[in-house]
Design a protein around this motif. Structure first.
Motif, PDB file in Angstrom:
ATOM      1  N   LYS A  27       0.829  -1.200   0.000  1.00 23.26           N
ATOM      2  CA  LYS A  27       0.000   0.000   0.000  1.00 23.26           C
ATOM      3  C   LYS A  27       0.865   1.251   0.000  1.00 23.26           C
ATOM      4  O   LYS A  27       0.671   2.162  -0.823  1.00 23.26           O
ATOM      5  CB  LYS A  27      -0.917  -0.004   1.225  1.00 23.26           C
ATOM      6  N   TYR A  28       1.820   1.318   0.925  1.00 21.21           N
ATOM      7  CA  TYR A  28       2.674   2.511   0.999  1.00 21.21           C
ATOM      8  C   TYR A  28       3.599   2.616  -0.212  1.00 21.21           C
ATOM      9  O   TYR A  28       3.876   3.718  -0.699  1.00 21.21           O
ATOM     10  CB  TYR A  28       3.483   2.505   2.296  1.00 21.21           C
ATOM     11  N   GLN A  29       4.064   1.504  -0.691  1.00 16.10           N
ATOM     12  CA  GLN A  29       4.908   1.518  -1.892  1.00 16.10           C
ATOM     13  C   GLN A  29       4.172   2.184  -3.050  1.00 16.10           C
ATOM     14  O   GLN A  29       4.708   3.055  -3.743  1.00 16.10           O
ATOM     15  CB  GLN A  29       5.304   0.087  -2.266  1.00 16.10           C
ATOM     16  N   GLN A  30       2.911   1.806  -3.227  1.00 16.31           N
ATOM     17  CA  GLN A  30       2.105   2.373  -4.313  1.00 16.31           C
ATOM     18  C   GLN A  30       1.815   3.848  -4.074  1.00 16.31           C
ATOM     19  O   GLN A  30       1.884   4.672  -4.987  1.00 16.31           O
ATOM     20  CB  GLN A  30       0.802   1.573  -4.447  1.00 16.31           C
ATOM     21  N   MET A  31       1.500   4.203  -2.825  1.00 14.55           N
ATOM     22  CA  MET A  31       1.130   5.586  -2.518  1.00 14.55           C
ATOM     23  C   MET A  31       2.316   6.534  -2.685  1.00 14.55           C
ATOM     24  O   MET A  31       2.193   7.610  -3.271  1.00 14.55           O
ATOM     25  CB  MET A  31       0.569   5.678  -1.097  1.00 14.55           C
ATOM     26  N   PHE A  32       3.485   6.144  -2.187  1.00 16.03           N
ATOM     27  CA  PHE A  32       4.675   6.981  -2.353  1.00 16.03           C
ATOM     28  C   PHE A  32       5.017   7.147  -3.829  1.00 16.03           C
ATOM     29  O   PHE A  32       5.352   8.238  -4.286  1.00 16.03           O
ATOM     30  CB  PHE A  32       5.866   6.378  -1.601  1.00 16.03           C
ATOM     31  N   GLN A  33       4.943   6.055  -4.581  1.00 12.76           N
ATOM     32  CA  GLN A  33       5.261   6.116  -5.998  1.00 12.76           C
ATOM     33  C   GLN A  33       4.283   7.003  -6.758  1.00 12.76           C
ATOM     34  O   GLN A  33       4.663   7.760  -7.656  1.00 12.76           O
ATOM     35  CB  GLN A  33       5.249   4.700  -6.608  1.00 12.76           C
ATOM     36  N   SER A  34       3.019   6.966  -6.373  1.00 13.95           N
ATOM     37  CA  SER A  34       2.006   7.780  -7.029  1.00 13.95           C
ATOM     38  C   SER A  34       2.212   9.266  -6.773  1.00 13.95           C
ATOM     39  O   SER A  34       1.980  10.096  -7.651  1.00 13.95           O
ATOM     40  CB  SER A  34       0.612   7.355  -6.547  1.00 13.95           C
TER      41      SER A  34
END
Length: 387
Positions: A167-174
């Motif tokens: 979840k955090y990986q996707q959010m930071f990347q976004s």
């Protein structure tokens, strides 16, 4: 938002900033405004707050910050988050006299409300040099004096689990699209700061009465209390004025930033103006005798929800707070804190004392209650996303 001694705080911030290579020049193209413009939840009469050029507001960044704000894994115990000291139902305070950290260490100061913190030119109770939410976020997470989140020395470990969490990986990347390694301390504090800036509160009954013309939005008692509040006899409005009921304010419509600190005669422990260590106000920083006991004036918005009051939570109720100002300073008759606050030589000239009837105290309290923004403390956009 309790603040440690200046030399420790600044030394720590400097070491962290250097270790992560913090620089305005490191901001990415995406982070500098390519994302859609942020839509503030503000009424038409309210000016927008000032936002750093290297950390523009975006909905995605605010949402990431919200997740991090409520994330207990950012603490040494895994059970404590920013929201532990800043609870939405209490206008982002905690109801305690002083904050208590993740290791149960009591702090020296009361947790300040985060309502409209984007309009605050200085942060915490008594640090005129703490002006950046991005920098301030480092203190509760990594600071040691006092321990809040307790993550000093755990920076790499913390970034490791954030990178491994899908979840955090996707959010930071976004949010930080153009960065090869978007999960880092710099970006974490940018997101936290953005969420805090989003916490705006301008929909109290008083706002609807004063700015929208809803005559019946507040009671007759509150209207009488407003007149008392704005009277020269009581002097309240001098320090608690403007859109945020504070004399430290900044926003897009101001030509200059207003910053003020005041000694209200809360203590006079040695008869010479002394305040108990470590709460000596900005004197801790300036080392100037006249700065003894000078603290920032907090907002009065949602004040009925944020008891106890003062920098050390030593005033339990609104009625007690009014009594303090009525007397022109607090008298403590015995014990190690004994002293006559009204005789404090460093006390603000606005704290002169006044005469007031019991019925007028009731009216003044009714006015202060009219500053409670029920929408703010129930807004789902500000709530815990993990529930």
């Amino acid at each position: 938002m309790s603040n440690p001694p200046l030399n420790l705080a600044l030394a720590f911030i400097l070491s962290i900033c250097l270790s992560i290579g913090w620089s305005k020049t490191m901001a990415t193209n995406n982070d500098l405004g390519v994302a859609p413009a942020y839509e503030w939840n503000l009424p038409d009469w309210t000016p927008k707050p000032i936002v750093p050029e290297d950390n523009p507001m975006t909905m995605e960044k605010v949402e990431l910050g919200r997740h991090l704000f409520y994330e207990p894994r950012l603490s040494i115990t895994g059970e404590y988050s920013c929201a532990s000291c800043h609870q939405q139902s209490l206008a982002f305070t905690d109801g305690k006299p002083v904050a208590v950290g993740s290791t149960n260490q009591k702090h020296s100061r009361n947790s300040m409300s985060l309502a409209n913190i984007a309009y605050n030119p200085v942060l915490t109770w008594a640090n005129p040099l703490m002006t950046s939410l991005e920098n301030q976020a480092l203190i509760p997470i990594f600071g040691e004096h006092p321990i809040e989140m307790g993550m000093v020395g755990k920076e790499q470990e913390m970034m490791g689990w954030l990178e491994q969490d899908p979840k955090y990986q996707q959010m930071f990347q976004s949010v930080f699209k153009s960065e090869k390694k978007p999960v880092n301390v710099k970006n974490m504090t940018k997101a936290l700061a953005s969420f805090q800036r989003s916490l705006v509160s301008f929909n109290s009954p008083y706002d609807r009465y004063r700015y929208l013309g809803e005559e019946n939005a507040i009671s007759p008692a509150a209207k009488r209390g407003e007149k008392l509040f704005n009277s020269e006899e009581m002097e309240c409005f001098h320090c608690h004025g403007g859109i945020n009921f504070s004399d430290s304010i900044q926003h897009e419509n101001l030509a200059f930033t207003e910053v003020a600190f005041h000694n209200t005669g809360l203590y006079n422990i040695d008869g010479k103006g002394g305040y108990p260590v470590p709460n000596t106000g900005i004197k801790e920083i300036t080392q100037q005798a006249e700065d003894m006991g000078r603290f920032k004036v907090p907002t009065l918005r949602n004040i009925a929800l944020t008891a106890p009051y003062m920098h050390d939570g030593s005033v339990a109720t609104l009625r007690d707070a009014i009594a303090h100002y009525q007397a022109g300073g607090r008298t403590i008759s015995q014990g190690e804190l004994a002293g006559i606050g009204s005789q404090n030589p460093y006390k603000s000239g606005f704290i002169q004392g006044f005469e007031i009837k019991e019925s007028e105290i009731d009216d003044l309290i009714a006015f202060l209650h009219s500053l409670t923004d029920e929408e703010f403390v129930s807004n789902a956009d500000y709530s815990d996303p993990h529930n």
